[in-house]
Scaffold this motif. Sequence first.
Motif, PDB file in Angstrom:
ATOM      1  N   HIS A  40       0.843  -1.201   0.000  1.00 17.20           N
ATOM      2  CA  HIS A  40       0.000   0.000   0.000  1.00 17.20           C
ATOM      3  C   HIS A  40       0.880   1.253   0.000  1.00 17.20           C
ATOM      4  O   HIS A  40       0.813   2.073   0.916  1.00 17.20           O
ATOM      5  N   LEU A  54      -6.180 -13.607  23.262  1.00 16.79           N
ATOM      6  CA  LEU A  54      -7.408 -14.382  23.115  1.00 16.79           C
ATOM      7  C   LEU A  54      -7.826 -15.039  24.427  1.00 16.79           C
ATOM      8  O   LEU A  54      -8.995 -15.341  24.636  1.00 16.79           O
ATOM      9  N   GLY A  56     -10.444  -7.721  10.985  1.00 17.31           N
ATOM     10  CA  GLY A  56     -10.273  -6.287  10.708  1.00 17.31           C
ATOM     11  C   GLY A  56      -9.308  -6.071   9.549  1.00 17.31           C
ATOM     12  O   GLY A  56      -8.839  -7.036   8.921  1.00 17.31           O
ATOM     13  N   ASP A  62      -4.494  -7.188   5.733  1.00 21.26           N
ATOM     14  CA  ASP A  62      -3.106  -6.873   5.345  1.00 21.26           C
ATOM     15  C   ASP A  62      -2.240  -8.127   5.433  1.00 21.26           C
ATOM     16  O   ASP A  62      -1.470  -8.455   4.524  1.00 21.26           O
ATOM     17  N   ARG A 114     -18.179 -12.766  14.404  1.00 19.00           N
ATOM     18  CA  ARG A 114     -19.572 -12.420  14.075  1.00 19.00           C
ATOM     19  C   ARG A 114     -19.821 -12.690  12.587  1.00 19.00           C
ATOM     20  O   ARG A 114     -18.985 -13.267  11.910  1.00 19.00           O
ATOM     21  N   ARG A 148     -26.105  -3.919  21.047  1.00 18.20           N
ATOM     22  CA  ARG A 148     -25.036  -4.326  20.142  1.00 18.20           C
ATOM     23  C   ARG A 148     -25.241  -5.795  19.772  1.00 18.20           C
ATOM     24  O   ARG A 148     -25.708  -6.579  20.608  1.00 18.20           O
ATOM     25  N   SER A 163      -5.413 -11.442  15.380  1.00 22.49           N
ATOM     26  CA  SER A 163      -5.471 -10.070  14.863  1.00 22.49           C
ATOM     27  C   SER A 163      -6.726  -9.433  15.427  1.00 22.49           C
ATOM     28  O   SER A 163      -7.674  -9.151  14.706  1.00 22.49           O
ATOM     29  N   GLY A 173      -6.946  -6.694  17.438  1.00 22.23           N
ATOM     30  CA  GLY A 173      -6.847  -5.296  17.842  1.00 22.23           C
ATOM     31  C   GLY A 173      -5.582  -4.995  18.628  1.00 22.23           C
ATOM     32  O   GLY A 173      -4.994  -5.866  19.265  1.00 22.23           O
ATOM     33  N   GLY A 203      -9.696   3.564  13.654  1.00 21.32           N
ATOM     34  CA  GLY A 203      -9.600   4.602  12.628  1.00 21.32           C
ATOM     35  C   GLY A 203      -8.346   4.469  11.798  1.00 21.32           C
ATOM     36  O   GLY A 203      -7.377   3.824  12.200  1.00 21.32           O
TER      37      GLY A 203
HETATM   38  P1  NAP Z   1     -10.273  -4.053  14.355  1.00 21.21           P
HETATM   39  O1  NAP Z   1     -10.700  -3.409  13.104  1.00 21.21           O
HETATM   40  O2  NAP Z   1     -10.783  -3.532  15.637  1.00 21.21           O
HETATM   41  O3  NAP Z   1     -10.639  -5.624  14.228  1.00 21.21           O
HETATM   42  C1  NAP Z   1     -10.469  -6.484  15.310  1.00 21.21           C
HETATM   43  C2  NAP Z   1     -11.111  -7.826  14.989  1.00 21.21           C
HETATM   44  O4  NAP Z   1     -10.859  -8.702  16.069  1.00 21.21           O
HETATM   45  C3  NAP Z   1     -12.627  -7.772  14.832  1.00 21.21           C
HETATM   46  O5  NAP Z   1     -12.995  -8.695  13.842  1.00 21.21           O
HETATM   47  C4  NAP Z   1     -13.109  -8.233  16.211  1.00 21.21           C
HETATM   48  O6  NAP Z   1     -14.393  -8.792  16.199  1.00 21.21           O
HETATM   49  C5  NAP Z   1     -12.089  -9.295  16.496  1.00 21.21           C
HETATM   50  N1  NAP Z   1     -11.981  -9.674  17.898  1.00 21.21           N
HETATM   51  C6  NAP Z   1     -11.790  -8.867  18.971  1.00 21.21           C
HETATM   52  N2  NAP Z   1     -11.708  -9.600  20.090  1.00 21.21           N
HETATM   53  C7  NAP Z   1     -11.846 -10.880  19.724  1.00 21.21           C
HETATM   54  C8  NAP Z   1     -11.851 -12.113  20.426  1.00 21.21           C
HETATM   55  N3  NAP Z   1     -11.666 -12.157  21.743  1.00 21.21           N
HETATM   56  N4  NAP Z   1     -12.028 -13.247  19.723  1.00 21.21           N
HETATM   57  C9  NAP Z   1     -12.195 -13.229  18.391  1.00 21.21           C
HETATM   58  N5  NAP Z   1     -12.203 -12.097  17.666  1.00 21.21           N
HETATM   59  C10 NAP Z   1     -12.023 -10.937  18.336  1.00 21.21           C
HETATM   60  O7  NAP Z   1      -8.693  -4.025  14.541  1.00 21.21           O
HETATM   61  P2  NAP Z   1      -7.467  -4.049  13.515  1.00 21.21           P
HETATM   62  O8  NAP Z   1      -7.707  -4.922  12.357  1.00 21.21           O
HETATM   63  O9  NAP Z   1      -6.287  -4.290  14.395  1.00 21.21           O
HETATM   64  O10 NAP Z   1      -7.401  -2.545  12.988  1.00 21.21           O
HETATM   65  C11 NAP Z   1      -7.211  -1.423  13.875  1.00 21.21           C
HETATM   66  C12 NAP Z   1      -7.591  -0.132  13.145  1.00 21.21           C
HETATM   67  O11 NAP Z   1      -6.622   0.137  12.119  1.00 21.21           O
HETATM   68  C13 NAP Z   1      -8.940  -0.238  12.450  1.00 21.21           C
HETATM   69  O12 NAP Z   1      -9.618   0.981  12.572  1.00 21.21           O
HETATM   70  C14 NAP Z   1      -8.558  -0.501  11.005  1.00 21.21           C
HETATM   71  O13 NAP Z   1      -9.528  -0.109  10.059  1.00 21.21           O
HETATM   72  C15 NAP Z   1      -7.281   0.310  10.877  1.00 21.21           C
HETATM   73  N6  NAP Z   1      -6.457  -0.228   9.772  1.00 21.21           N
HETATM   74  C16 NAP Z   1      -6.748   0.219   8.526  1.00 21.21           C
HETATM   75  C17 NAP Z   1      -6.048  -0.301   7.450  1.00 21.21           C
HETATM   76  C18 NAP Z   1      -6.390   0.156   6.056  1.00 21.21           C
HETATM   77  O14 NAP Z   1      -7.127   1.099   5.893  1.00 21.21           O
HETATM   78  N7  NAP Z   1      -5.899  -0.503   5.041  1.00 21.21           N
HETATM   79  C19 NAP Z   1      -5.067  -1.271   7.624  1.00 21.21           C
HETATM   80  C20 NAP Z   1      -4.809  -1.717   8.917  1.00 21.21           C
HETATM   81  C21 NAP Z   1      -5.527  -1.183   9.983  1.00 21.21           C
HETATM   82  P3  NAP Z   1     -15.664  -7.908  16.637  1.00 21.21           P
HETATM   83  O15 NAP Z   1     -15.928  -6.978  15.499  1.00 21.21           O
HETATM   84  O16 NAP Z   1     -16.722  -8.926  16.854  1.00 21.21           O
HETATM   85  O17 NAP Z   1     -15.278  -7.177  17.898  1.00 21.21           O
END
Ligand code: NAP
Length: 555
Positions: A154, A209, A253, A258, A297, A401, A421, A423, A470
């Motif tokens: 990217h 986890l 997420g 990525d 989900r 929710r 992955s 968060g 974000g």
């Molecule tokens: P995220 O978007 O918050 O996704 C976290 C994922 O983990 C969700 O699917 C969540 O499910 C799941 N999860 C959380 N706790 C869990 C558990 N105990 N067991 C199983 N699944 C669980 O986090 P991220 O991917 O690390 O991204 C962080 C931020 O950076 C986001 O805003 C993202 O958009 C941004 N980012 C953007 C880009 C891009 O624009 N290309 C690239 C990388 C990151 P639930 O939804 O059910 O909670």
Amino acid sequence: MAYVITQRCCNDASCVPECPVDCIRPTPEQPEFATTEQLYIDPDTCIDCGACVDACPVEAIFSEDDLTASLARFRDINASYFERHPLESNFDPLVTPSRPPKELGTLRVAIVGAGPAACYAADELLRRADVEVEMFDRLPTPWGLVRAGVAPDHPGTKSVSAMFESAFRRDTLQYRLNVEVGKHISHDELLGHHHAVIYAVGASTDRRLDVPGEDLAGSHSATEFVAWYNGHPDYAERSFDLSGERVVIVGNGNVALDVARVLTLPADELAKTDIADHALEALRNSNVREVVVLGRRGPLQAAYTSSEFLALGHLKGVDVVIDPAELELDPHSQALFDDPQIEPSLKLKYELAQEYAAETPNPENKRIVFRYLASPTEITGDDKVEALEFVHNELVEEDGRVVARASDRTEALSASMVLRSIGYKGRPVQDLPFDDRGGVVPNEHGRVVADGAHVTGVYVSGWIKRGPRGVIGSNRVDATETVEQVLEDFTAGKLAAPEGDRAALEALLSERQPDAIGREGWKAIDAAEKGAGKSAGRPRVKFTTIDDLLKAARG
Ligand code: NAP
């Protein structure tokens, strides 16, 4: 002809005030801005002037005639936003934000961190006041997650660093790189040399986890894997077992996407990027053929953005595979999907999943498989990961929710590596209060709060302020808010004048950290990396150890 905002949109809204006909939405003032996946241009109002293109820091805006096949769908994506949110122009005359009165003199601000949140805060300060900004980072390189987080394929997203580079070319901002706050200089010493300190330290650890087997060899956090392939010096020595055919990623997420791309893209494609050499070599020898992305989900609640999900469909040599049975909607999700008021981006997320499910995979290709409604219960293996066991979930509504609730149906997937992955999470910052549950420093609009009162002169910005949500550009609005508080406090005379000036700070740092790197050192690193990249047809070849970075900084 109209302009179209595409996949890379960073949401920093630089384009919004540049549009002479006010046709870019949502604006930072609108409630939709907080949750929008990207910004959109109204094709019926756009006058094709291109002003937004010049303002975009990540090259996300194209004339509709120039859209490549992989971006063509964004023409409709932009248009459909305005079907749901018809454009009502509320163009207010631009108000020039107030500046602190001249007689208050130069405002000195230390910013801890050099990632996007720090850089947007510095940029805003430089625009708004007579300032001296000292930007600290414990690494010898600036840009935080732009360098160590954004995926190597990217490059457009990384171009935001060019905007910062140009904003910081004057001596009003000095880089204090390879300087660790808490080790080389204390919080109190920072306060002694500045009116204000803004912590923009991000969220540097990950969530766990809490299932058995999570610490087996071969089970890692995606954040470690990302830092490794991006050449973060703390992770250069790590190794990841890519000898098996299947990797499971828990969480869906954008970080999961990525990682799934990096694991499946042809090595020759990655070789054109700035991926760390050690990762490129390991990925060249990888046996991974399938990456399973496990969401707890359903497809309508998936955390990835529709634009990133759409982009997966255009990867060379990679199929996106979804079993149509996984897309059956529960009554709540079905009602959401059938609602004519559904957000177009959400509708698209589900429609894309249906399109992927209808395709026949090519057996020659690698595969990214999406599974939904599945939560891991155990990672198993004798002395390393061999399988992941999970339970099928149902969706239930709880406190407004939609959440996952385990059923009694279980399944196991063999895998040689599991990446969680789920968060990022903020770490406590020395000498600052901390909210462990949220992983943030308690604050009000950026002013740090302890025992119910503002901590004078101490502020936060970015993920340590609002949590790890974000995209890069979301930090702009966030940083503007924090800077507003700093300027308000300075103007109201609430900030103590620093005892030490820039010269005193430099004297202190040269004693404590002779290897501190400033603008010249960073320029030398940057030039050496870009130079090495040029001959290899890559944007840069990264140095991945502190020693190599220091050598390059010394020229
Ligand atoms: P995220 O978007 O918050 O996704 C976290 C994922 O983990 C969700 O699917 C969540 O499910 C799941 N999860 C959380 N706790 C869990 C558990 N105990 N067991 C199983 N699944 C669980 O986090 P991220 O991917 O690390 O991204 C962080 C931020 O950076 C986001 O805003 C993202 O958009 C941004 N980012 C953007 C880009 C891009 O624009 N290309 C690239 C990388 C990151 P639930 O939804 O059910 O909670």
